[in-house]
Design a protein around this motif. Structure first.
Motif, PDB file in Angstrom:
ATOM      1  N   ASP A 113       0.907  -1.397   0.051  1.00  0.00           N
ATOM      2  CA  ASP A 113      -0.184  -0.488   0.257  1.00  0.00           C
ATOM      3  C   ASP A 113       1.278   1.200   0.283  1.00  0.00           C
ATOM      4  OD1 ASP A 113      -2.292  -1.386   0.079  1.00  0.00           O
ATOM      5  OD2 ASP A 113      -2.538  -1.489   2.000  1.00  0.00           O
ATOM      6  N   THR A 123       1.097  -5.650   2.152  1.00  0.00           N
ATOM      7  CA  THR A 123       0.179  -5.992   2.328  1.00  0.00           C
ATOM      8  C   THR A 123       0.199  -7.466   2.588  1.00  0.00           C
ATOM      9  OG1 THR A 123      -0.430  -6.923   0.138  1.00  0.00           O
ATOM     10  CG2 THR A 123      -1.471  -4.503   0.321  1.00  0.00           C
ATOM     11  N   ASP A 124      -1.137  -8.080   2.582  1.00  0.00           N
ATOM     12  CA  ASP A 124      -1.114  -9.924   3.709  1.00  0.00           C
ATOM     13  C   ASP A 124      -1.007 -10.167   1.890  1.00  0.00           C
ATOM     14  OD1 ASP A 124      -2.270  -8.906   5.991  1.00  0.00           O
ATOM     15  OD2 ASP A 124      -3.921  -9.140   5.279  1.00  0.00           O
TER      16      ASP A 124
END
Length: 291
Positions: free
Chosen positions: A49, A58-59
């Motif tokens: 991000d 991010t995941d």
């Protein structure tokens, strides 16, 4: 997908900053940005991000870290494993005398690429060498021929040295025949009909002007026969030079030496390995015979 992209991703994930990652990897910042964007487009997810100038993984990015590390580990293992197995080179030789100049050059090559395996196969003639190249049994071939080589469309031919046949006999045989300079006075040892050396014989002596005592298919066997005193014949100069110098053989200098060339041949459509190209370079640079 370029493995470098995963290395870039891991560096950005570690530093959390594309500019610092670019400095570490010696890339420009736009290059780093482009590689990350390519990964994101390929997998269809956001890996980071962007909030202002800050990056947040991010995941999906966290999940990719594990896979990227495993990919790089396997890649490095494969690179290490293959680096100690540089492959093998298969050579086809259509004329015995090539061994006299090839062996020292193979030693030089093995010093440069010590783990490369080289297989040398003696063939009965040039046609057998060409057939082996066509069937991909040989990477490189060595043939003797005229100034025009063997002239086959799919074959690349590189003339690497010139040689000569010299007419010789053992000194005891010359003594036996009262030092005659006429080779027709001696038992004549010749090469098998249809061979290059037989063609050269006929060119020098006339096709109908001699009666062979014994025919041979190989110059090494011819040399041994001459040394055994069976008669006179012609040998490649490189095979006879030291024997002439030592006085074991006597040259008939009233007959012209017969010229021929040695060619390296390989398939026009085959991509040679790096090691084969290295060997070819050594051969081209060093495969010459002093007259």
């Amino acid at each position: 997908m370029d493995i470098q992209f995963f290395q870039t991703f891991l560096m950005v994930a570690k530093l959390g900053n594309m500019t610092q990652a670019a400095e570490q990897l010696n890339f420009s910042q736009p290059t780093i940005t482009g590689q990350i964007r390519t990964l994101e487009q390929h997998f269809g997810v956001m890996l980071f991000d962007r909030v202002g100038k800050k990056l947040y993984i991010t995941d999906a990015g966290r999940k990719l870290i594990d896979y990227a590390e495993r990919l790089l580990t396997v890649y490095n293992e494969a690179q290490e494993a293959l680096s100690v197995h540089p492959g093998n080179i298969n050579l086809g030789i259509g004329i015995t005398m090539v061994n006299y100049i090839l062996m020292p050059l193979l030693q030089k090559f093995q010093q440069q690429v010590p783990k490369c395996s080289v297989t040398v196969e003696m063939c009965s003639n040039a046609s057998a060498v060409v057939k082996g190249i066509l069937e991909n049994r040989f990477d490189l071939g060595f043939v003797a021929g005229s100034q025009n080589g063997v002239s086959i469309d799919w074959l690349i031919e590189l003339e690497v040295c010139k040689e000569q046949l010299v007419w010789v006999a053992h000194k005891k045989v010359v003594e036996k025949y009262n030092y005659s300079t006429n080779i027709m006075d001696y038992p004549l040892l010749v090469y098998k009909a249809g061979s290059l050396f037989r063609v050269l014989y006929e060119k020098a002596l006339g096709r109908k002007n001699f009666e062979p005592t014994i025919e041979y298919t190989d110059s090494e066997v011819m040399k041994n026969a001459i040394l055994q005193g069976l008669g006179c014949g012609a040998l490649p100069l490189i095979m006879a030079k030291q024997l002439l110098k030592d006085g074991a053989l006597v040259e008939f200098t009233n007959i012209l030496r017969l010229d021929f060339s040695i060619w390296i041949v390989f398939h026009r459509d085959k991509t040679l390995s790096r090691t084969a190209m290295n060997l070819l370079k050594i051969l081209q640079e060093n495969m010459t015979i002093d007259k």
